[in-house]
Design an enzyme around this catalytic site. Sequence first.
Site, PDB file in Angstrom:
ATOM      1  N   GLY A 196       0.841  -1.206   0.000  1.00 29.40           N
ATOM      2  CA  GLY A 196       0.000   0.000   0.000  1.00 29.40           C
ATOM      3  C   GLY A 196       0.869   1.245   0.000  1.00 29.40           C
ATOM      4  CB  VAL A 227      17.575   9.063  -6.191  1.00 38.33           C
ATOM      5  CG1 VAL A 227      18.229   9.615  -7.451  1.00 38.33           C
ATOM      6  CG2 VAL A 227      16.596   7.941  -6.539  1.00 38.33           C
ATOM      7  NE  ARG A 257      -1.120  -4.960  -1.237  1.00 41.04           N
ATOM      8  CZ  ARG A 257      -1.868  -3.874  -0.985  1.00 41.04           C
ATOM      9  NH1 ARG A 257      -2.891  -3.599  -1.742  1.00 41.04           N
ATOM     10  NH2 ARG A 257      -1.602  -3.105   0.042  1.00 41.04           N
ATOM     11  CG  ASP A 267       3.062  -6.443   7.697  1.00 41.65           C
ATOM     12  OD1 ASP A 267       2.523  -5.980   6.673  1.00 41.65           O
ATOM     13  OD2 ASP A 267       2.432  -7.053   8.578  1.00 41.65           O
ATOM     14  CB  THR A 322       2.518   0.839   6.053  1.00 41.95           C
ATOM     15  OG1 THR A 322       1.135   0.635   6.388  1.00 41.95           O
ATOM     16  CG2 THR A 322       3.353   0.495   7.275  1.00 41.95           C
ATOM     17  CG  ASP A 342      -2.307  -0.028   7.987  1.00 41.25           C
ATOM     18  OD1 ASP A 342      -3.092   0.921   7.818  1.00 41.25           O
ATOM     19  OD2 ASP A 342      -2.406  -1.114   7.389  1.00 41.25           O
ATOM     20  CG  ASP A 359       0.896  -2.676  10.239  1.00 43.04           C
ATOM     21  OD1 ASP A 359       1.676  -1.969   9.572  1.00 43.04           O
ATOM     22  OD2 ASP A 359       0.150  -3.521   9.725  1.00 43.04           O
ATOM     23  NE  ARG A 417     -15.205  16.329  17.649  1.00 43.32           N
ATOM     24  CZ  ARG A 417     -15.726  15.490  18.514  1.00 43.32           C
ATOM     25  NH1 ARG A 417     -16.987  15.606  18.896  1.00 43.32           N
ATOM     26  NH2 ARG A 417     -15.020  14.514  19.007  1.00 43.32           N
ATOM     27  NE  ARG A 421     -28.434  13.486  11.129  1.00 43.68           N
ATOM     28  CZ  ARG A 421     -28.595  13.993   9.916  1.00 43.68           C
ATOM     29  NH1 ARG A 421     -27.573  14.494   9.266  1.00 43.68           N
ATOM     30  NH2 ARG A 421     -29.786  14.005   9.353  1.00 43.68           N
ATOM     31  CG  MET A 430      -7.710   2.575   5.320  1.00 45.95           C
ATOM     32  SD  MET A 430      -6.507   2.731   3.997  1.00 45.95           S
ATOM     33  CE  MET A 430      -7.511   2.251   2.598  1.00 45.95           C
ATOM     34  N   GLY A 431      -6.856   0.331   8.705  1.00 49.60           N
ATOM     35  CA  GLY A 431      -6.171  -0.469   9.736  1.00 49.60           C
ATOM     36  C   GLY A 431      -6.731  -1.871   9.672  1.00 49.60           C
ATOM     37  NE  ARG A 432      -4.772  -5.099   4.942  1.00 47.63           N
ATOM     38  CZ  ARG A 432      -3.982  -5.323   3.921  1.00 47.63           C
ATOM     39  NH1 ARG A 432      -4.305  -6.225   3.030  1.00 47.63           N
ATOM     40  NH2 ARG A 432      -2.850  -4.658   3.757  1.00 47.63           N
ATOM     41  CG  HIS A 452     -21.634  16.347  18.463  1.00 45.49           C
ATOM     42  ND1 HIS A 452     -21.591  17.531  19.167  1.00 45.49           N
ATOM     43  CD2 HIS A 452     -20.341  16.043  18.158  1.00 45.49           C
ATOM     44  CE1 HIS A 452     -20.346  17.933  19.268  1.00 45.49           C
ATOM     45  NE2 HIS A 452     -19.562  17.052  18.664  1.00 45.49           N
ATOM     46  CD  GLN A 490      -8.557   6.411   6.482  1.00 42.51           C
ATOM     47  OE1 GLN A 490      -8.240   6.158   7.625  1.00 42.51           O
ATOM     48  NE2 GLN A 490      -9.349   5.626   5.777  1.00 42.51           N
ATOM     49  NE  ARG A 491      -2.874   3.031   0.217  1.00 47.46           N
ATOM     50  CZ  ARG A 491      -3.327   1.817  -0.138  1.00 47.46           C
ATOM     51  NH1 ARG A 491      -3.856   1.026   0.759  1.00 47.46           N
ATOM     52  NH2 ARG A 491      -3.222   1.409  -1.376  1.00 47.46           N
TER      53      ARG A 491
HETATM   54  P1  ADP Z   1       2.517  -4.193   2.588  1.00 49.48           P
HETATM   55  O1  ADP Z   1       3.956  -4.208   2.257  1.00 49.48           O
HETATM   56  O2  ADP Z   1       1.926  -2.817   2.544  1.00 49.48           O
HETATM   57  O3  ADP Z   1       2.203  -4.941   3.880  1.00 49.48           O
HETATM   58  P2  ADP Z   1       1.481  -6.472   1.060  1.00 49.48           P
HETATM   59  O4  ADP Z   1       1.180  -7.294   2.258  1.00 49.48           O
HETATM   60  O5  ADP Z   1       0.478  -6.449  -0.029  1.00 49.48           O
HETATM   61  O6  ADP Z   1       1.728  -4.941   1.412  1.00 49.48           O
HETATM   62  O7  ADP Z   1       2.865  -6.970   0.469  1.00 49.48           O
HETATM   63  C1  ADP Z   1       3.455  -6.339  -0.663  1.00 49.48           C
HETATM   64  C2  ADP Z   1       4.149  -7.365  -1.513  1.00 49.48           C
HETATM   65  O8  ADP Z   1       5.203  -7.989  -0.765  1.00 49.48           O
HETATM   66  C3  ADP Z   1       3.293  -8.533  -1.963  1.00 49.48           C
HETATM   67  O9  ADP Z   1       2.527  -8.238  -3.100  1.00 49.48           O
HETATM   68  C4  ADP Z   1       4.344  -9.569  -2.306  1.00 49.48           C
HETATM   69  O10 ADP Z   1       4.925  -9.319  -3.556  1.00 49.48           O
HETATM   70  C5  ADP Z   1       5.371  -9.318  -1.204  1.00 49.48           C
HETATM   71  N1  ADP Z   1       5.124 -10.262  -0.105  1.00 49.48           N
HETATM   72  C6  ADP Z   1       4.151 -10.205   0.829  1.00 49.48           C
HETATM   73  N2  ADP Z   1       4.197 -11.277   1.640  1.00 49.48           N
HETATM   74  C7  ADP Z   1       5.210 -12.052   1.198  1.00 49.48           C
HETATM   75  C8  ADP Z   1       5.760 -13.307   1.577  1.00 49.48           C
HETATM   76  N3  ADP Z   1       5.254 -14.003   2.594  1.00 49.48           N
HETATM   77  N4  ADP Z   1       6.802 -13.789   0.870  1.00 49.48           N
HETATM   78  C9  ADP Z   1       7.324 -13.105  -0.160  1.00 49.48           C
HETATM   79  N5  ADP Z   1       6.852 -11.927  -0.587  1.00 49.48           N
HETATM   80  C10 ADP Z   1       5.818 -11.392   0.079  1.00 49.48           C
HETATM   81  O1  F6P Z   2      -1.647   0.141   3.475  1.00 43.09           O
HETATM   82  C1  F6P Z   2      -2.396  -0.644   4.363  1.00 43.09           C
HETATM   83  C2  F6P Z   2      -3.826  -0.395   4.154  1.00 43.09           C
HETATM   84  O2  F6P Z   2      -3.958   0.984   4.241  1.00 43.09           O
HETATM   85  C3  F6P Z   2      -4.788  -1.113   5.084  1.00 43.09           C
HETATM   86  O3  F6P Z   2      -5.105  -0.427   6.253  1.00 43.09           O
HETATM   87  C4  F6P Z   2      -5.977  -1.336   4.191  1.00 43.09           C
HETATM   88  O4  F6P Z   2      -6.777  -2.386   4.583  1.00 43.09           O
HETATM   89  C5  F6P Z   2      -5.330  -1.613   2.894  1.00 43.09           C
HETATM   90  O5  F6P Z   2      -4.180  -0.791   2.850  1.00 43.09           O
HETATM   91  C6  F6P Z   2      -6.164  -1.470   1.690  1.00 43.09           C
HETATM   92  O6  F6P Z   2      -5.326  -1.413   0.584  1.00 43.09           O
HETATM   93  P1  F6P Z   2      -5.684  -1.840  -0.903  1.00 43.09           P
HETATM   94  O7  F6P Z   2      -6.998  -1.273  -1.221  1.00 43.09           O
HETATM   95  O8  F6P Z   2      -4.566  -1.257  -1.699  1.00 43.09           O
HETATM   96  O9  F6P Z   2      -5.697  -3.344  -0.914  1.00 43.09           O
END
Ligand code: ADP
Ligand code: F6P
Length: 332
Positions: free
Chosen positions: A11, A24, A72, A103, A126, A128, A130, A155, A163, A170-172, A216, A264-265
């Site tokens: 993301g 760079v 992705r 992550d 990110t 998030d 996290d 608000r 209301r 966000m925050g999966r 509210h 938010q992104r």
């Molecule tokens: P974020 O980095 O924001 O958490 P994703 O979870 O979608 O986003 O991961 C981004 C990319 O990182 C994935 O599309 C994939 O290419 C790579 N990736 C994610 N998990 C793994 C994994 N377990 N092993 C190898 N590559 C991974």
């Molecule tokens: O970047 C993380 C995040 O913002 C999560 O909180 C959210 O669920 C997700 O991205 C949604 O991303 P996308 O629509 O790109 O899958």
Amino acid sequence: METIGVLTSGGDAPGMNAAVRAVVRKGIYEGLKVIGIRRGYAGMIESDFEVLERRSVADIVHRGGTVLGSARCEEFKTKEGRAEAVRQLKYAGIEGVVVIGGDGSFKGAQLLSEESDIGVIGIPGTIDNDIACTDTTIGFDTAMNTILDAINRIRDTATSHERTFVIEVMGRHSGFLALMSGLGGGAESILIPEVELDIDKVCQKLKDGYERGKLHSIILVAEGVGDNFETDRGLHESKAFILGEKISECTGLETRVTVLGHLQRGGAPTAQDRIMASRLGAAAVEYLLAGETNQMLGIVHDQVKPSSLLESLETEKEINQEILELANILSM
Ligand code: ADP
Ligand code: F6P
């Protein structure tokens, strides 16, 4: 080391461009050739490379999104996919890579480092927040400010109409955005995935507030709270709408729901995100030049701090319960 690559993955987050620019320009300053890898790991596998000059990253420090693009890539999760990526990197002469992402991207970076002799340094990007081993991640501060702006606007109308508003942020899997912007925005309730949802408690607090004269309320809910469900239209609908209905049923208060979603992104990164990204991007180049690999760089107590990618992946970043309690007390 003569040539390094830089990519953004997962993301996007405001401040990623400032990090790319720092990699760079610091790289060129150190006499390196710097190659931009477009569309994350997908571009690595497909050799979507472009040599970046100082001017290539002009005028991007203030821009949201990522000029390198993000994607992705399922193929990178396979050993064969990563082996192909290594082949392409070697063919282009890339000896070290800076991975800017969340992550998931770090999992890929960690495997890339273990399975090859390419130097790999991760930078946490990110909204998030996290990722462990760093106080915050690039993009988090900007997203919080975007949410605060939205809360302020909501608000205004919430006050006019007396209301209750449920605002989904966000925050999966994590509640940092909801927690911190909830404290800053004075939300009456903050619902996050790390704390079990107690809808009766939420309703009771609302009723108590109205008895004390509150006209509210704002309830901030992280998207990861509860399970998302499939509607009959086959679309993923947010839990916030179910929450809104339940709250109006049990309190009798007029309730509206706003899902902030991807706004938010985007947006221009805040000073904090630009500064953090610039420091970490430059530091990543120094670490690669020093022969380091399999590391992520964070900022802890205002210092650049390295940690192994594995440690950052295995450590759960815990939310601060005291902040949740404080937000609760201050919003009574
Ligand atoms: P974020 O980095 O924001 O958490 P994703 O979870 O979608 O986003 O991961 C981004 C990319 O990182 C994935 O599309 C994939 O290419 C790579 N990736 C994610 N998990 C793994 C994994 N377990 N092993 C190898 N590559 C991974
Ligand atoms: O970047 C993380 C995040 O913002 C999560 O909180 C959210 O669920 C997700 O991205 C949604 O991303 P996308 O629509 O790109 O899958």
